[in-house]
Design an enzyme around this catalytic site. Structure first.
Site, PDB file in Angstrom:
ATOM      1  N   GLY A   1       0.650  -1.794   0.055  1.00 25.26           N
ATOM      2  CA  GLY A   1      -0.179  -0.157  -0.031  1.00 25.26           C
ATOM      3  C   GLY A   1       0.665   1.140  -0.246  1.00 25.26           C
ATOM      4  O   GLY A   1       0.499   2.341  -0.076  1.00 25.26           O
TER       5      GLY A   1
ATOM      6  N   GLU B   1       4.814   3.769   5.372  1.00 26.41           N
ATOM      7  CA  GLU B   1       3.558   3.545   5.394  1.00 26.41           C
ATOM      8  C   GLU B   1       2.338   4.118   4.880  1.00 26.41           C
ATOM      9  O   GLU B   1       1.665   5.139   4.963  1.00 26.41           O
ATOM     10  CB  GLU B   1       3.044   2.564   6.637  1.00 26.41           C
ATOM     11  CG  GLU B   1       1.977   2.088   6.998  1.00 26.41           C
ATOM     12  CD  GLU B   1       1.749   1.006   6.716  1.00 26.41           C
ATOM     13  OE1 GLU B   1       1.981   0.152   5.328  1.00 26.41           O
ATOM     14  OE2 GLU B   1       1.268  -0.450   7.434  1.00 26.41           O
ATOM     15  N   ASP B   2       1.576   3.174   4.082  1.00 24.03           N
ATOM     16  CA  ASP B   2      -0.285   3.779   4.225  1.00 24.03           C
ATOM     17  C   ASP B   2      -1.135   4.161   4.673  1.00 24.03           C
ATOM     18  O   ASP B   2      -1.630   5.300   4.521  1.00 24.03           O
ATOM     19  CB  ASP B   2      -0.864   3.108   2.379  1.00 24.03           C
ATOM     20  CG  ASP B   2      -1.184   1.644   3.176  1.00 24.03           C
ATOM     21  OD1 ASP B   2      -0.799   1.345   4.509  1.00 24.03           O
ATOM     22  OD2 ASP B   2      -1.482   0.893   2.255  1.00 24.03           O
TER      23      ASP B   2
ATOM     24  N   ASP C   1      -3.956   1.339  11.186  1.00 29.02           N
ATOM     25  CA  ASP C   1      -5.092   0.853  11.772  1.00 29.02           C
ATOM     26  C   ASP C   1      -4.888   0.351  13.374  1.00 29.02           C
ATOM     27  O   ASP C   1      -4.666   1.241  14.145  1.00 29.02           O
ATOM     28  CB  ASP C   1      -5.909  -0.009  10.878  1.00 29.02           C
ATOM     29  CG  ASP C   1      -7.346  -0.199  11.128  1.00 29.02           C
ATOM     30  OD1 ASP C   1      -7.781  -0.007  11.380  1.00 29.02           O
ATOM     31  OD2 ASP C   1      -7.777  -1.846  10.474  1.00 29.02           O
TER      32      ASP C   1
ATOM     33  N   THR D   1       0.637  -3.823  12.259  1.00 35.33           N
ATOM     34  CA  THR D   1       1.556  -4.585  11.131  1.00 35.33           C
ATOM     35  C   THR D   1       2.529  -3.089  11.904  1.00 35.33           C
ATOM     36  O   THR D   1       3.915  -3.560  11.459  1.00 35.33           O
ATOM     37  CB  THR D   1       1.151  -3.578   9.378  1.00 35.33           C
ATOM     38  OG1 THR D   1       0.143  -4.856   9.567  1.00 35.33           O
ATOM     39  CG2 THR D   1       1.585  -4.007   8.384  1.00 35.33           C
ATOM     40  N   LEU D   2       2.972  -1.965  12.219  1.00 29.43           N
ATOM     41  CA  LEU D   2       3.692  -1.199  11.872  1.00 29.43           C
ATOM     42  C   LEU D   2       4.639  -1.468  13.456  1.00 29.43           C
ATOM     43  O   LEU D   2       6.032  -1.134  12.922  1.00 29.43           O
ATOM     44  CB  LEU D   2       2.704   0.229  12.580  1.00 29.43           C
ATOM     45  CG  LEU D   2       3.195   1.299  11.374  1.00 29.43           C
ATOM     46  CD1 LEU D   2       2.856   2.601  12.173  1.00 29.43           C
ATOM     47  CD2 LEU D   2       4.622   1.134  10.601  1.00 29.43           C
TER      48      LEU D   2
ATOM     49  N   LYS E   1      -5.940   5.830  11.713  1.00 29.28           N
ATOM     50  CA  LYS E   1      -7.482   5.906  11.789  1.00 29.28           C
ATOM     51  C   LYS E   1      -7.149   5.260  13.644  1.00 29.28           C
ATOM     52  O   LYS E   1      -6.999   4.297  13.618  1.00 29.28           O
ATOM     53  CB  LYS E   1      -8.164   4.313  11.165  1.00 29.28           C
ATOM     54  CG  LYS E   1      -8.297   4.128  10.373  1.00 29.28           C
ATOM     55  CD  LYS E   1      -9.240   2.677   9.557  1.00 29.28           C
ATOM     56  CE  LYS E   1      -9.199   2.767   8.267  1.00 29.28           C
ATOM     57  NZ  LYS E   1      -9.879   1.333   7.625  1.00 29.28           N
TER      58      LYS E   1
ATOM     59  N   ASP F   1      -5.795  -0.970  -1.712  1.00 27.99           N
ATOM     60  CA  ASP F   1      -6.484  -1.479  -2.249  1.00 27.99           C
ATOM     61  C   ASP F   1      -7.944  -1.509  -1.966  1.00 27.99           C
ATOM     62  O   ASP F   1      -7.803  -1.903  -0.537  1.00 27.99           O
ATOM     63  CB  ASP F   1      -6.152  -3.068  -2.155  1.00 27.99           C
ATOM     64  CG  ASP F   1      -5.677  -3.786  -1.425  1.00 27.99           C
ATOM     65  OD1 ASP F   1      -5.741  -3.505  -0.358  1.00 27.99           O
ATOM     66  OD2 ASP F   1      -5.713  -5.195  -1.316  1.00 27.99           O
TER      67      ASP F   1
HETATM   68  P1  5GP Z   1      -3.471  -2.251  10.564  1.00 31.74           P
HETATM   69  O1  5GP Z   1      -1.830  -3.557  11.263  1.00 31.74           O
HETATM   70  O2  5GP Z   1      -2.415  -0.891  12.049  1.00 31.74           O
HETATM   71  O3  5GP Z   1      -4.174  -3.139  12.218  1.00 31.74           O
HETATM   72  O4  5GP Z   1      -3.375  -2.644   9.331  1.00 31.74           O
HETATM   73  C1  5GP Z   1      -2.481  -1.932   8.962  1.00 31.74           C
HETATM   74  C2  5GP Z   1      -2.928  -2.671   7.443  1.00 31.74           C
HETATM   75  O5  5GP Z   1      -4.623  -3.497   6.913  1.00 31.74           O
HETATM   76  C3  5GP Z   1      -2.249  -1.643   6.432  1.00 31.74           C
HETATM   77  O6  5GP Z   1      -1.349  -2.023   5.857  1.00 31.74           O
HETATM   78  C4  5GP Z   1      -3.191  -1.944   4.538  1.00 31.74           C
HETATM   79  O7  5GP Z   1      -1.930  -3.002   4.911  1.00 31.74           O
HETATM   80  C5  5GP Z   1      -4.565  -2.868   5.770  1.00 31.74           C
HETATM   81  N1  5GP Z   1      -5.840  -2.278   6.129  1.00 31.74           N
HETATM   82  C6  5GP Z   1      -6.515  -0.942   7.195  1.00 31.74           C
HETATM   83  N2  5GP Z   1      -7.395  -0.175   7.242  1.00 31.74           N
HETATM   84  C7  5GP Z   1      -7.291  -0.241   5.323  1.00 31.74           C
HETATM   85  C8  5GP Z   1      -8.484   0.499   4.999  1.00 31.74           C
HETATM   86  O8  5GP Z   1      -9.197   1.539   4.874  1.00 31.74           O
HETATM   87  N3  5GP Z   1      -8.216   0.000   3.514  1.00 31.74           N
HETATM   88  C9  5GP Z   1      -6.871  -1.170   3.066  1.00 31.74           C
HETATM   89  N4  5GP Z   1      -7.432  -0.686   1.835  1.00 31.74           N
HETATM   90  N5  5GP Z   1      -6.417  -1.463   3.556  1.00 31.74           N
HETATM   91  C10 5GP Z   1      -6.444  -1.525   5.193  1.00 31.74           C
END
Ligand code: 5GP
Length: 175
Positions: A43, A98-99, A102, A106-107, A130, A158
């Site tokens: 992303g 990073e895109d 959430d 992941t980070l 978010k 995506d």
């Molecule tokens: P986390 O580990 O912070 O919950 O999620 C991070 C990853 O989840 C991001 O790198 C992304 O790939 C995916 N992600 C989380 N929220 C969204 C969203 O609203 N749209 C998309 N396309 N991917 C998301």
């Protein structure tokens, strides 16, 4: 997905302005240093490619790839490394790009991996944050936009099924 089902959240012009401002701040922060910029794939590729063109610095690019198992619009938090860096990060100034953050899982995983390689510094910038969904306390140095708890896509992110990364705007599905 029909065009009428999409709701515009952040138009391309606003993204461009935010990215340009972040690029100038990073140029000042890293002045005189050589930076290793690491876009987190998939992303983060579009954000990073625009951002580095707004950074007037000596920099190198490495890539990290991460994917999390889970449903289509919610990550499970179980992170998988899909691509690793090729150059040593020890004693380097590393900028992780990073895109979206959430839950932060992941980070947190990726930052731990980078820190284990003993860089001189690690800074993390994200395009979208978010904050309402955060599960772990993860360090984000700069977020260009805070967004509500909606599933978004476009500008590198995506839609379910892996499409719409090529949109210039950030959109969401109309509720
Ligand atoms: P986390 O580990 O912070 O919950 O999620 C991070 C990853 O989840 C991001 O790198 C992304 O790939 C995916 N992600 C989380 N929220 C969204 C969203 O609203 N749209 C998309 N396309 N991917 C998301």
């Amino acid at each position: 997905m029909e065009a009428g089902e999409l709701e515009l959240l952040i138009p391309a012009g606003e993204i461009e302005r935010g990215v340009r401002e972040l690029g100038s701040r990073l140029t000042k922060i890293y002045r005189g240093k050589q930076v290793v910029v690491i876009p987190l794939l998939k992303g983060g590729f579009m954000f990073a490619s625009d951002l580095i063109r707004c950074m007037d610095l000596d920099l190198q690019i490495e890539f990290l790839g991460a994917a999390s198992y889970g449903e289509q619009t919610r990550s499970s938090g179980e992170v998988r490394l899909t691509l690793d860096t090729t150059m040593p990060l020890k004693d380097r100034d590393v900028l992780l790009v990073e895109d979206i953050v959430d839950t932060g899982l992941t980070l947190a995983y990726i930052q731990k991996l980078i820190r284990s390689r003993e860089p001189a510094s690690l800074r993390t910038v994200v395009l979208l944050d978010k904050t309402a969904r955060r599960k772990v306390d993860v360090e984000v140095d700069e977020a260009v936009f805070d967004i509500p708890d909606r599933f978004v896509f476009g500008y590198g992110l995506d839609s379910p099924g892996g499409f719409h990364r090529n949109l210039s705007d950030i959109v969401t599905i109309r509720e």
